[in-house]
Design a protein around this motif. Structure first.
Motif, mmCIF file in Angstrom:
data_model
loop_
_atom_site.group_PDB
_atom_site.id
_atom_site.type_symbol
_atom_site.label_atom_id
_atom_site.label_comp_id
_atom_site.label_asym_id
_atom_site.label_seq_id
_atom_site.Cartn_x
_atom_site.Cartn_y
_atom_site.Cartn_z
ATOM 1 N N GLN A 1 0.866 -1.168 0.000
ATOM 2 C CA GLN A 1 0.000 0.000 0.000
ATOM 3 C C GLN A 1 0.907 1.224 0.000
ATOM 4 O OE1 GLN A 1 -2.488 0.466 3.434
ATOM 5 N NE2 GLN A 1 -3.728 2.037 2.462
ATOM 6 N N THR A 2 0.691 2.107 -0.964
ATOM 7 C CA THR A 2 1.521 3.296 -1.100
ATOM 8 C C THR A 2 0.631 4.526 -1.101
ATOM 9 O OG1 THR A 2 3.098 2.032 -2.432
ATOM 10 C CG2 THR A 2 3.267 4.414 -2.542
ATOM 11 N N TYR A 3 0.960 5.495 -0.265
ATOM 12 C CA TYR A 3 0.176 6.732 -0.214
ATOM 13 C C TYR A 3 0.508 7.593 -1.427
ATOM 14 C CZ TYR A 3 -1.439 5.489 4.384
ATOM 15 O OH TYR A 3 -2.047 4.840 5.422
ATOM 16 N N ILE A 4 -0.528 8.104 -2.056
ATOM 17 C CA ILE A 4 -0.373 8.876 -3.284
ATOM 18 C C ILE A 4 0.480 10.123 -3.054
ATOM 19 C CG2 ILE A 4 -1.661 10.265 -4.971
ATOM 20 C CD1 ILE A 4 -3.881 8.121 -4.752
ATOM 21 N N GLY A 5 0.341 10.754 -1.928
ATOM 22 C CA GLY A 5 1.123 11.948 -1.612
ATOM 23 C C GLY A 5 2.609 11.687 -1.481
ATOM 24 N N ASN A 6 3.001 10.430 -1.303
ATOM 25 C CA ASN A 6 4.421 10.085 -1.178
ATOM 26 C C ASN A 6 5.076 9.742 -2.510
ATOM 27 O OD1 ASN A 6 4.177 10.428 1.554
ATOM 28 N ND2 ASN A 6 3.966 8.259 2.003
ATOM 29 N N ILE A 7 4.300 9.648 -3.579
ATOM 30 C CA ILE A 7 4.845 9.302 -4.894
ATOM 31 C C ILE A 7 5.366 10.569 -5.572
ATOM 32 C CG2 ILE A 7 4.333 8.372 -7.179
ATOM 33 C CD1 ILE A 7 2.083 6.734 -5.867
ATOM 34 N N CYS A 8 6.663 10.592 -5.899
ATOM 35 C CA CYS A 8 7.252 11.731 -6.620
ATOM 36 C C CYS A 8 7.025 11.582 -8.123
ATOM 37 C CB CYS A 8 8.753 11.815 -6.373
ATOM 38 S SG CYS A 8 9.197 12.388 -4.746
ATOM 39 N N TYR A 9 7.399 10.423 -8.639
ATOM 40 C CA TYR A 9 7.228 10.175 -10.068
ATOM 41 C C TYR A 9 7.234 8.681 -10.333
ATOM 42 C CZ TYR A 9 12.350 9.724 -10.089
ATOM 43 O OH TYR A 9 13.647 9.347 -9.827
ATOM 44 N N ILE A 10 6.767 8.328 -11.533
ATOM 45 C CA ILE A 10 6.732 6.933 -11.959
ATOM 46 C C ILE A 10 7.395 6.859 -13.327
ATOM 47 C CG2 ILE A 10 5.268 4.950 -12.511
ATOM 48 C CD1 ILE A 10 3.091 6.307 -10.737
ATOM 49 N N ARG A 11 8.340 5.952 -13.468
ATOM 50 C CA ARG A 11 9.021 5.746 -14.752
ATOM 51 C C ARG A 11 8.730 4.335 -15.227
ATOM 52 N NH1 ARG A 11 12.435 9.351 -17.272
ATOM 53 N NH2 ARG A 11 13.600 7.601 -18.027
ATOM 54 N N CYS A 12 8.543 4.202 -16.516
ATOM 55 C CA CYS A 12 8.225 2.900 -17.090
ATOM 56 C C CYS A 12 9.278 2.531 -18.133
ATOM 57 C CB CYS A 12 6.842 2.952 -17.722
ATOM 58 S SG CYS A 12 6.292 1.360 -18.343
ATOM 59 N N ASP A 13 9.711 1.297 -18.093
ATOM 60 C CA ASP A 13 10.625 0.767 -19.088
ATOM 61 C C ASP A 13 10.037 -0.550 -19.557
ATOM 62 O OD1 ASP A 13 12.839 0.448 -20.708
ATOM 63 O OD2 ASP A 13 14.045 -0.477 -19.123
ATOM 64 N N SER A 14 9.455 -0.534 -20.735
ATOM 65 C CA SER A 14 8.761 -1.690 -21.293
ATOM 66 C C SER A 14 7.546 -1.999 -20.416
ATOM 67 C CB SER A 14 9.727 -2.872 -21.403
ATOM 68 O OG SER A 14 9.223 -3.845 -22.270
ATOM 69 N N TYR A 15 7.482 -3.174 -19.824
ATOM 70 C CA TYR A 15 6.338 -3.524 -18.981
ATOM 71 C C TYR A 15 6.627 -3.391 -17.491
ATOM 72 C CZ TYR A 15 3.914 -5.214 -23.067
ATOM 73 O OH TYR A 15 3.285 -5.288 -24.278
ATOM 74 N N LEU A 16 7.779 -2.856 -17.140
ATOM 75 C CA LEU A 16 8.124 -2.660 -15.732
ATOM 76 C C LEU A 16 8.047 -1.184 -15.375
ATOM 77 C CD1 LEU A 16 11.146 -5.034 -15.088
ATOM 78 C CD2 LEU A 16 8.830 -5.240 -14.222
ATOM 79 N N SER A 17 7.303 -0.880 -14.365
ATOM 80 C CA SER A 17 7.199 0.494 -13.876
ATOM 81 C C SER A 17 7.883 0.585 -12.522
ATOM 82 C CB SER A 17 5.738 0.907 -13.731
ATOM 83 O OG SER A 17 5.110 0.970 -14.975
ATOM 84 N N SER A 18 8.582 1.686 -12.303
ATOM 85 C CA SER A 18 9.211 1.956 -11.013
ATOM 86 C C SER A 18 8.548 3.180 -10.414
ATOM 87 C CB SER A 18 10.713 2.201 -11.182
ATOM 88 O OG SER A 18 11.340 1.052 -11.680
ATOM 89 N N VAL A 19 8.024 3.023 -9.205
ATOM 90 C CA VAL A 19 7.350 4.093 -8.485
ATOM 91 C C VAL A 19 8.354 4.657 -7.484
ATOM 92 C CG1 VAL A 19 5.406 4.683 -7.004
ATOM 93 C CG2 VAL A 19 5.139 2.899 -8.749
ATOM 94 N N TYR A 20 8.772 5.911 -7.694
ATOM 95 C CA TYR A 20 9.770 6.547 -6.841
ATOM 96 C C TYR A 20 9.070 7.380 -5.779
ATOM 97 C CZ TYR A 20 13.205 5.045 -10.225
ATOM 98 O OH TYR A 20 14.004 4.275 -11.028
ATOM 99 N N LEU A 21 9.475 7.168 -4.535
ATOM 100 C CA LEU A 21 8.825 7.815 -3.393
ATOM 101 C C LEU A 21 9.655 8.983 -2.877
ATOM 102 C CD1 LEU A 21 7.744 4.534 -1.596
ATOM 103 C CD2 LEU A 21 6.429 5.908 -3.207
#
Length: 115
Positions: A21-41
């Motif tokens: 569970q990740t709080y939306i306010g803590n997400i800085c950005y999301i990067r996607c490479d092909s089918y893998l996404s990285s959620v940076y907090l």
């Protein structure tokens, strides 16, 4: 913009062996490479999952997130500025991250950030 809408709102991110569970306010950005996404907090950590950026974009559309290029979705809450060198524009985030804004997305970015 009123970012209190992000407070206490969360999404579930399914990783390889768990659901976080990740709080939306803590997400800085999301990067996607092909089918893998990285959620940076905002604490410098990140979570990797197999979810398309388009799905994140749909899920977070009402929370001041904007897609700035083919593989990057940023939280406007952490926006710091834009640097323009000729026709190339770069978004700066408060954590020091820099991302190019695609020519096609520039008008949406300008509209969303009220520039």
């Amino acid at each position: 913009m009123d970012y209190t809408i992000q407070k206490d709102q969360s999404i579930f991110i399914k990783t390889e062996n768990q659901v976080k569970q990740t709080y939306i306010g803590n997400i800085c950005y999301i990067r996607c490479d092909s089918y893998l996404s990285s959620v940076y907090l905002n604490d410098g950590s990140f979570v990797t999952c197999s979810k398309l950026l388009r799905k994140f974009e749909q899920e977070l559309s009402g929370f001041y997130f904007i897609r700035i290029n083919h593989n990057t979705l940023i939280n406007c809450k952490y926006f710091d500025g834009i640097v323009q060198e000729g026709k190339k524009r770069t978004v700066l985030l408060v954590d020091g991250s820099k991302f190019r804004i695609s020519r096609r997305k520039w008008y949406k970015v300008k509209e969303k950030l009220e520039l």
